[in-house]
Design an enzyme around this catalytic site. Structure first.
Site, PDB file in Angstrom:
ATOM      1  N   SER A  26       0.819  -1.211   0.000  1.00 49.72           N
ATOM      2  CA  SER A  26       0.000   0.000   0.000  1.00 49.72           C
ATOM      3  C   SER A  26       0.853   1.261   0.000  1.00 49.72           C
ATOM      4  O   SER A  26       0.693   2.133  -0.867  1.00 49.72           O
ATOM      5  CB  SER A  26      -0.920   0.000   1.228  1.00 49.72           C
ATOM      6  OG  SER A  26      -1.625   1.224   1.339  1.00 49.72           O
ATOM      7  N   HIS A 107       7.319   4.369   9.652  1.00 48.39           N
ATOM      8  CA  HIS A 107       6.819   4.107  11.005  1.00 48.39           C
ATOM      9  C   HIS A 107       8.032   3.780  11.860  1.00 48.39           C
ATOM     10  O   HIS A 107       8.965   3.111  11.402  1.00 48.39           O
ATOM     11  CB  HIS A 107       5.823   2.952  10.991  1.00 48.39           C
ATOM     12  CG  HIS A 107       5.317   2.543  12.345  1.00 48.39           C
ATOM     13  ND1 HIS A 107       4.892   3.452  13.291  1.00 48.39           N
ATOM     14  CD2 HIS A 107       5.173   1.314  12.921  1.00 48.39           C
ATOM     15  CE1 HIS A 107       4.487   2.803  14.377  1.00 48.39           C
ATOM     16  NE2 HIS A 107       4.660   1.507  14.172  1.00 48.39           N
TER      17      HIS A 107
END
EC number: 1.1.1.86
Length: 330
Positions: A26, A107
């Site tokens: 994604s 992240h």
């Protein structure tokens, strides 16, 4: 809190450099394609047997093995699953980094919890779009962008922040706004939000509401509509304009009932439990638990997945969604 826009970022800090995006899921496809369309020299790093190799090639991207991509690159963005990053970093990324390279993440889990400890002679940065990858890509192709977070963990060359801003600009993020934060704050707030509200709290609230109605003798179909299906209508209002937009948009009956009964559910005891969940994120207990879970083959996760899969709300939901022609069937 510092917020940056188009005039604050310079793509020149990426131009002329080789950029490797590891992963083509994604986020990976959005980062690779947006940066390529922003004029950057991009390749995608994947396992040679990955089913994504052909997808990336079909999109006009060069594909290399992870080790070859890192060797070739000046800047490496790691967009692999959290639980896979440590092993791949040790085997294929770290041995091929050289002083002056930049290692980037979307992240901070593995950096914050020291699963990955980069060498001191490289930059380490984070660029985290605050939306799913498909929206990062779609808004970019429409000439816009989504808000992004950036953070600098190591600045060996003195250009780490400028590179992070340039990357965010290449994604389209500076058209919306780029917020500067830290790896610590991004990681801890992200995990807490997932556990207490987005994925944990909301799912348990839905199931508890559904079960309460069914146990009281109401049809499962009605319980599904009231506790699961209609939630999207409310969340969309939150998304568009916050709590006030939702309260303005619903009936007075719904507004009054929600404001007077909601606090009876989310009591001080619930907030106290939220604080415990946050403490487990902050002190690393959750990270250690998740890492152990992964190393042991996901016994608890697999059990919980099966419990959710066989819950009656899933069965009635599958039947009712067949009636909804507007849903994309997968």
């Amino acid at each position: 809190m510092n917020v940056y826009y188009e005039q604050d970022a310079d793509l020149g800090f990426l131009q002329g450099k080789n950029i490797a995006v590891l992963g083509y899921g994604s986020q990976g496809h959005a980062h690779a394609l947006n940066l390529k369309d922003s004029g950057m020299n991009v390749c995608v790093g994947l396992r040679s047997d990955s089913t994504s190799c052909q997808k990336a090639r079909d999109a006009g991207l060069e594909v290399k093995t992870i080790a070859d991509a890192v060797t070739w690159a000046d800047i490496v963005m790691v967009l692999l699953p959290d639980q896979n990053q440590k092993a791949i970093y040790e085997a294929e990324i770290a041995p091929n980094l050289v002083p002056g390279n930049t290692l980037a993440f979307a992240h901070g889990f593995n950096i914050h919890y020291k699963q990955i400890i980069p060498q001191e002679t490289i930059n380490v940065i984070m660029i985290a779009p605050k939306s799913p990858g498909h929206l990062v890509r779609r808004t970019f192709t429409q000439g816009n962008g989504v808000p992004c977070l950036i953070a600098v963990h190591q600045d060996y060359t003195g250009e780490a922040k400028q590179q992070a801003l340039a990357w965010a600009k290449g994604l389209g993020g500076t058209k919306a706004g780029v917020i500067e934060t830290t790896i610590k704050n991004e990681t801890e707030t992200d995990l807490f939000g997932e556990q207490a509200v987005l994925c944990g709290g909301s799912a348990e609230l839905i199931k508890a509401g559904f079960e309460t109605l069914v146990e009281a003798g109401y049809p499962e179909e009605l319980a599904y509509f009231e506790c699961m299906h209609e939630l999207k209508l409310i969340v969309d209002l939150y998304y568009e304009g916050g709590l006030s937009r939702m309260n303005y948009s619903v009936s007075d009956t719904a507004e009054y009932g929600g404001m007077t009964r909601g606090p009876r559910l989310i009591t001080p005891a619930v907030k106290a439990e939220m604080k415990k969940i946050l403490e487990e994120v902050q002190d690393g207990r959750f990270a250690r638990e998740f890492i152990d879970e992964c190393q042991n083959g996901y016994p608890n996760l697999n059990r919980l997945r099966e419990e959710n899969r066989t819950h009656s709300i899933e069965k009635v939901g599958a039947r009712l969604r067949e009636m909804m022609s507007w849903l994309i069937k997968k």
